[in-house]
Motif scaffolding. Sequence first.
Motif, PDB file in Angstrom:
ATOM      1  N   GLY A 135       2.345  -4.718   0.059  1.00  8.60           N
ATOM      2  CA  GLY A 135       2.370  -5.758   0.896  1.00  8.60           C
ATOM      3  C   GLY A 135       3.966  -5.728   1.592  1.00  8.60           C
ATOM      4  O   GLY A 135       4.380  -5.701   2.874  1.00  8.60           O
ATOM      5  N   GLU A 136       5.016  -5.212   0.932  1.00  8.72           N
ATOM      6  CA  GLU A 136       6.501  -4.916   1.526  1.00  8.72           C
ATOM      7  C   GLU A 136       6.483  -3.951   2.329  1.00  8.72           C
ATOM      8  O   GLU A 136       7.313  -4.191   3.317  1.00  8.72           O
ATOM      9  N   ASN A 137       5.614  -2.937   2.118  1.00  4.95           N
ATOM     10  CA  ASN A 137       5.700  -1.813   3.258  1.00  4.95           C
ATOM     11  C   ASN A 137       5.135  -2.391   4.641  1.00  4.95           C
ATOM     12  O   ASN A 137       5.597  -2.113   5.478  1.00  4.95           O
ATOM     13  N   ILE A 138       4.001  -2.994   4.612  1.00  6.89           N
ATOM     14  CA  ILE A 138       3.625  -3.800   5.735  1.00  6.89           C
ATOM     15  C   ILE A 138       4.504  -4.414   6.406  1.00  6.89           C
ATOM     16  O   ILE A 138       4.846  -4.456   7.539  1.00  6.89           O
ATOM     17  N   GLY A 139       5.305  -5.302   5.489  1.00  2.00           N
ATOM     18  CA  GLY A 139       6.273  -6.166   6.247  1.00  2.00           C
ATOM     19  C   GLY A 139       7.257  -5.592   6.904  1.00  2.00           C
ATOM     20  O   GLY A 139       7.827  -5.985   8.007  1.00  2.00           O
TER      21      GLY A 139
ATOM     22  N   PRO B  78      -4.151 -12.321   4.283  1.00  6.74           N
ATOM     23  CA  PRO B  78      -2.697 -12.100   4.380  1.00  6.74           C
ATOM     24  C   PRO B  78      -1.969 -12.033   3.055  1.00  6.74           C
ATOM     25  O   PRO B  78      -2.509 -12.211   2.129  1.00  6.74           O
ATOM     26  N   ASN B  79      -0.731 -11.257   3.436  1.00  7.74           N
ATOM     27  CA  ASN B  79      -0.106 -10.872   2.042  1.00  7.74           C
ATOM     28  C   ASN B  79       1.389 -11.475   2.058  1.00  7.74           C
ATOM     29  O   ASN B  79       2.062 -11.240   3.066  1.00  7.74           O
ATOM     30  N   GLU B  80       1.620 -12.485   1.206  1.00  9.34           N
ATOM     31  CA  GLU B  80       3.053 -13.314   1.172  1.00  9.34           C
ATOM     32  C   GLU B  80       4.174 -12.214   0.910  1.00  9.34           C
ATOM     33  O   GLU B  80       5.300 -12.553   1.530  1.00  9.34           O
TER      34      GLU B  80
END
Length: 269
Positions: A25-29, A53-55
Amino acid sequence: MAGTDRKREIMTGGPAIILVEPQLGENIGMVARAMANFGLSNLRIVNPRDGWPNEKAISAAARADHVIEGAIVFATLEAALADLSFVYATTARPRDGHKPVKGPVEAGEILRGRENSGERTGILFGRERIGLRNWEVGLADEIVTFPVNPAYASLNIAQAVLLMSYEWMKSGLASPHQTAFDKPDVEPAAKADLHGLFAQIEEGLEARGYFRSETKKMKAVDNLRAVLTRPGFSTDEINVLRGLFASFDRFARPGQRLPAGDGETGDDE
């Protein structure tokens, strides 16, 4: 680097950024953040490992909320590409087949031209560990690859998206040398102001016995004027310098009363 300005209109649009089975998820953000930096907003995610969704993605996006909130999740790559007419696949290694290969600068210009013509375009980015599979590259029209160190060619997907997003933004500039902001406009100093500065400095140097002879004085004055005329001072800068040199006079001649305003340095109130 901080620089978010919520008072300005957010730039949106551009090619779709398509992430194929991203794992973190960090990479998507961070991808969303890179897109927002350079005016892209169409994020498509194919079968993300940790769901959506991913927090963690929201946190890493650093307030690129419009990209995260507008992201669309697809079960298959074919579905993510269905409405697009031209697609690049990013890869760092040679592939079998006969697809044209472009660098990021040319690819950005081609995407800009097609988008301006009303086409819907996209850029494919693969998994963090293995990138895109050959059959996935086969669904694209052309390949884009980056001029990286061949001994260390692996890019994080957010880095790859940042590079292509930058080239997309640059392709829309009037000049490749254009910047987001320039130095403020200033009023060039009138020659009379500059001559007044010359006279003030020369008078102060004369009073301190700086000039040992008339010949040396002439040479020193010529050199001084050459230095002071080189920068092209503004009126405010001349005022700062005159105030500075006037302060020296206070210490040299403490009994002298300076004219009103000579001590001003031009600082903001």
